[in-house]
Design a protein around this motif. Structure first.
Motif, PDB file in Angstrom:
ATOM      1  N   TRP A 110     -37.927 -28.367  54.237  1.00  0.00           N
ATOM      2  CA  TRP A 110     -36.988 -29.251  54.946  1.00  0.00           C
ATOM      3  C   TRP A 110     -37.295 -29.263  56.436  1.00  0.00           C
ATOM      4  CZ3 TRP A 110     -33.240 -28.046  58.738  1.00  0.00           C
ATOM      5  CH2 TRP A 110     -32.400 -29.114  59.104  1.00  0.00           C
ATOM      6  N   TRP A 111     -37.252 -30.472  56.983  1.00  0.00           N
ATOM      7  CA  TRP A 111     -37.397 -30.692  58.415  1.00  0.00           C
ATOM      8  C   TRP A 111     -36.273 -31.613  58.846  1.00  0.00           C
ATOM      9  CZ3 TRP A 111     -40.966 -30.430  54.703  1.00  0.00           C
ATOM     10  CH2 TRP A 111     -42.008 -29.518  54.856  1.00  0.00           C
ATOM     11  N   GLU A 141     -36.106 -36.019  54.134  1.00  0.00           N
ATOM     12  CA  GLU A 141     -36.233 -34.869  55.027  1.00  0.00           C
ATOM     13  C   GLU A 141     -36.813 -33.650  54.296  1.00  0.00           C
ATOM     14  OE1 GLU A 141     -32.360 -34.116  56.511  1.00  0.00           O
ATOM     15  OE2 GLU A 141     -32.193 -36.007  57.605  1.00  0.00           O
ATOM     16  N   ASN A 156     -35.783 -34.140  60.797  1.00  0.00           N
ATOM     17  CA  ASN A 156     -35.901 -35.578  61.089  1.00  0.00           C
ATOM     18  C   ASN A 156     -37.031 -36.164  60.263  1.00  0.00           C
ATOM     19  OD1 ASN A 156     -36.238 -38.174  62.186  1.00  0.00           O
ATOM     20  ND2 ASN A 156     -35.550 -37.505  64.206  1.00  0.00           N
ATOM     21  N   ALA A 157     -36.666 -36.998  59.292  1.00  0.00           N
ATOM     22  CA  ALA A 157     -37.665 -37.575  58.401  1.00  0.00           C
ATOM     23  C   ALA A 157     -38.585 -38.561  59.109  1.00  0.00           C
ATOM     24  CB  ALA A 157     -36.973 -38.274  57.222  1.00  0.00           C
ATOM     25  N   CYS A 181     -32.333 -37.306  49.549  1.00  0.00           N
ATOM     26  CA  CYS A 181     -31.568 -37.811  50.703  1.00  0.00           C
ATOM     27  C   CYS A 181     -31.332 -39.314  50.589  1.00  0.00           C
ATOM     28  CB  CYS A 181     -32.281 -37.484  52.019  1.00  0.00           C
ATOM     29  SG  CYS A 181     -32.472 -35.736  52.368  1.00  0.00           S
ATOM     30  N   ARG A 225     -43.919 -33.832  60.533  1.00  0.00           N
ATOM     31  CA  ARG A 225     -43.451 -32.495  60.191  1.00  0.00           C
ATOM     32  C   ARG A 225     -44.159 -31.415  61.006  1.00  0.00           C
ATOM     33  NH1 ARG A 225     -42.817 -33.450  53.597  1.00  0.00           N
ATOM     34  NH2 ARG A 225     -40.865 -34.624  53.796  1.00  0.00           N
TER      35      ARG A 225
END
Length: 253
Positions: free
Chosen positions: A199-200, A241, A202-203, A9, A207
């Motif tokens: 994957w989530w 992310e 909002n970095a 990202c 998590r």
């Protein structure tokens, strides 16, 4: 042989968060990265050719969209870029490093903001995968496929059945890849439990407070099934992310 795949990202941002130090500590043989967010000619030498690795990159027309790279401990015999169709190549979504008996590819599926374009991409990529199955060379395709295949591959799946990345037609497409075509999801070959995500949304948020999805894969043909020795997701590595997916194979470069 150890292979890592990570959607960074934005490579520069990931490096600022310690990605290169982490990568070198892993001592992986090949590291595939996606979603570069920068042109390769803009990279400083320390990122382009980090200590112990040769870096190879494929730049898209828009530096903020697409772009893939491969870091290799051992120089490959050849580097190939592109898939031969516009939806893939304009955004630099595929490149491969060729070794003696197999190739390792870094791959980035469109996320799906334009669902029709993603559907067209999947149709063309499926034809490419069919051609791969007819080749004698083995392939390890690493990257963000941007589809959660089964209900155990995302939290809150009941509420996401029409969400991009879990639509029925996307999941059916994955059924073809892992069904009639015979490709193998290396992580699921060894790990059948739920609660494993890459994957989530909002970095910047923890998590554990977010609903995750498993969108990143290392995919191989059936001839490599017995060479898959270990596979895990390093959720503690928070460079983007996405989390790194790490797979060990009983193979030598």
């Amino acid at each position: 042989m150890k292979i890592i795949t990570l959607n960074v990202c934005g490579l520069l941002n990931a490096v600022d968060k310690g990605f290169l130090d982490w990568m070198q500590a892993q001592a992986a043989d090949v590291v595939c990265i996606q979603n570069l967010g920068v042109k390769s000619y803009q990279l400083p030498d320390a990122i382009y050719q980090p200590d112990g690795y040769d870096g190879y990159f494929f730049d898209g027309e828009n530096q903020h969209l697409g772009g893939v790279g491969i870091y290799c401990k051992r120089m490959p015999k050849a580097i190939m870029t592109g898939l031969g169709f516009e939806l893939a190549d304009r955004d630099a979504r595929f490149m491969q490093a060729d070794y003696e008996k197999f190739s390792v590819a870094s791959f980035l599926m469109p996320r799906g903001e334009n669902p029709q374009e993603k559907t067209e991409f999947m149709a063309q990529f499926l034809e490419f995968l069919k051609k791969l199955r007819r080749k004698r060379r083995e392939f390890i395709i690493c990257g963000s496929w941007h589809i959660a295949h089964r209900t155990l591959d995302l939290a809150n799946w009941e509420a996401n059945q029409e969400s991009i990345g879990f639509r029925p037609e996307e999941r059916a497409w994955m059924d073809q890849v892992f069904g009639p075509l015979g490709f193998i999801d290396t992580f699921r070959e060894l790990n059948r439990d739920e609660g494993h995500y890459t994957w989530w949304p909002n970095a910047d948020q923890p998590r554990i407070q977010q609903a995750g999805w498993r969108l990143d894969y290392q995919v191989v043909g059936p001839n490599l099934r017995r060479q898959i020795k270990n596979a895990w997701i390093d959720e503690s590595a928070q460079f983007s992310e996405h989390a790194p997916l790490i797979v060990e194979y009983d193979l030598n470069l």
